[in-house]
Design an enzyme around this catalytic site. Sequence first.
Site, short mmCIF file in Angstrom:
data_model
loop_
_atom_site.label_atom_id
_atom_site.label_comp_id
_atom_site.label_asym_id
_atom_site.label_seq_id
_atom_site.Cartn_x
_atom_site.Cartn_y
_atom_site.Cartn_z
N LYS A 72 0.59 -1.14 0.21
CA LYS A 72 0.08 -0.06 0.28
C LYS A 72 1.06 1.50 0.13
O LYS A 72 1.99 1.07 0.80
CB LYS A 72 -0.68 0.24 1.50
CG LYS A 72 -2.46 1.05 1.42
CD LYS A 72 -2.85 0.95 2.48
CE LYS A 72 -4.38 2.18 2.36
NZ LYS A 72 -4.91 2.20 4.05
N SER A 147 -9.88 1.26 2.43
CA SER A 147 -9.35 2.20 1.54
C SER A 147 -7.80 1.30 0.96
O SER A 147 -7.47 2.01 0.36
CB SER A 147 -8.41 3.31 2.74
OG SER A 147 -7.39 3.15 3.57
N SER A 171 -10.37 -0.90 6.79
CA SER A 171 -10.06 -0.56 5.63
C SER A 171 -8.74 -1.89 4.72
O SER A 171 -8.85 -2.29 4.07
CB SER A 171 -8.38 0.55 5.29
OG SER A 171 -9.18 1.77 5.64
N1 GLN Z 1 -13.38 3.66 6.32
C1 GLN Z 1 -12.48 4.38 7.28
C2 GLN Z 1 -12.27 5.74 6.71
O1 GLN Z 1 -12.72 6.46 6.37
C3 GLN Z 1 -11.18 3.21 6.68
C4 GLN Z 1 -10.29 4.11 7.44
C5 GLN Z 1 -9.17 3.51 7.07
O2 GLN Z 1 -9.36 1.44 8.06
N2 GLN Z 1 -7.85 3.50 6.70
O3 GLN Z 1 -12.16 6.16 7.97
#
Ligand code: GLN
Length: 482
Positions: A72, A147, A171
């Site tokens: 990532k 994400s 995420s």
């Molecule tokens: N949906 C979560 C957010 O938008 C996911 C964030 C994450 O785990 N990086 O904050």
Amino acid sequence: MNIHPFITIRELEEKLAKKEITREEILEFYLRRFEAFDGAIGSALEIFDKESILEKSNAEGGQLFGIPGLIKDNICQKNRVASCASKILENVVATYDATAITRLKEAGALLIGRANMDEFAMGSSTETSAYQKTHNPWDLSRVPGGSSGGSAAAVAAGLVPWALGSETGGSVNQPAALCGIVGLKPTYGLISRYGLIAYGSSLDQIGIFTRTVYDNARVLSVMAGKDDKDASMQQIEKKDYTKNLNGVLPKNLRIGVVTNALHAEGVEPEIVTAIEETLKVFTGMGATIKRMPLPSLDYAAATYFITSRAEAASNLARFDGVRYGFRNKRATTLGKMYSETRHDGFGEEVRMRILVGNYVLSAGHAGQFYNNAKKVQRLMRREFMNAFADVDVLIMPVHPAPAFKFNAFADNKLQMDLQDYFTCAMNLTGIASISLPCGLSKERLPIGFQIVGPDLSEELLFQVGHAYQQQTDWHTNTPVGY
Ligand code: GLN
């Protein structure tokens, strides 16, 4: 060469050990797959050239010798760009390796590129990337989740056997569920955060995508364990997380089913049915099931919303056009340079979160928002710990529905944020969770469930998950056309 696209790490290692293939051949195989399929999927922001990939990895051997993975783009790889899929970090080259990356390279893993993501890991669909969309390999008109959507999509399409993501509020687990693969969100402090570009530092953890639980345990074994460079680390020695994977459940395993999650508003009947079927598999293997509510979960999304934005506002303050990356060069004063750089460099979602974060922290509002959120967070942790006095693990959905279409939440972003309900409690409490495929919808889209355990219960979660995968074959389903 006798590799099939969805080959596991375990199978690749056997072939390497028998000298049926070389690491160069494996690498070529996957580089060709990226060339053939990633045009349509868009999982990678960059695939590196073959020589530089080989050169940066231990050529002598190691626990992941010759096994390619995708990283990532918020995890620093020395001398590679680390953009967090944001324009503000466009072309910013990392000057050091994250601890996780150092350990992977030492283990001989081949780090082949940078995965697309929501900008600064803020989102649930990978749609907030400043660079490109990532399509779900199961249906290109749908999102892969987020994400860490690029990492999940690549593993799901067999472009790579493992990938790293990060979790601040789901995420890893959420895209794993939407892409039909395994995702691990480890206990806070199990994998070093050194070199993981921060979103919400008290919540962030690096996580792992694979197609099997066994493979996931292999990758964790390389990265987990104490690191002096991250003061929030658990003081855990390195260990082999595959050791207990014997295909049977621990004796008298007690599973708690979180009723307010399974029957939360908006959970689609197909998801409930798939999870009920999963519970039958576990009872068939000798586990006992206890249905129980966890009332504080209903406050998880609101608590996460406040905490994550507050921490993001502080973490992202460093991107001001002076030290890193993009700078608005038209600005005529220093003050304007800061504000215009941040306006032009950050996307809308990130800007909105910084605004909300500063608001909830501001004098006069912190008491109402941030301080209360911290209290609820402590309550939630206590409630989970009490639950683990009664049961060994918890089972709950990861997401209320299969993968959604692009722009599905364009008019109602809050609705998308509310879906963090199912995952963000594990970040707020710091406990461990693994997401596994457990069904396919009518439209042949993957359905996942998660097994949640107390701090440092990864060995147990792997044992339970691996036993499940020995009894079922949901993890062997693949998207068509790859
Ligand atoms: N949906 C979560 C957010 O938008 C996911 C964030 C994450 O785990 N990086 O904050």
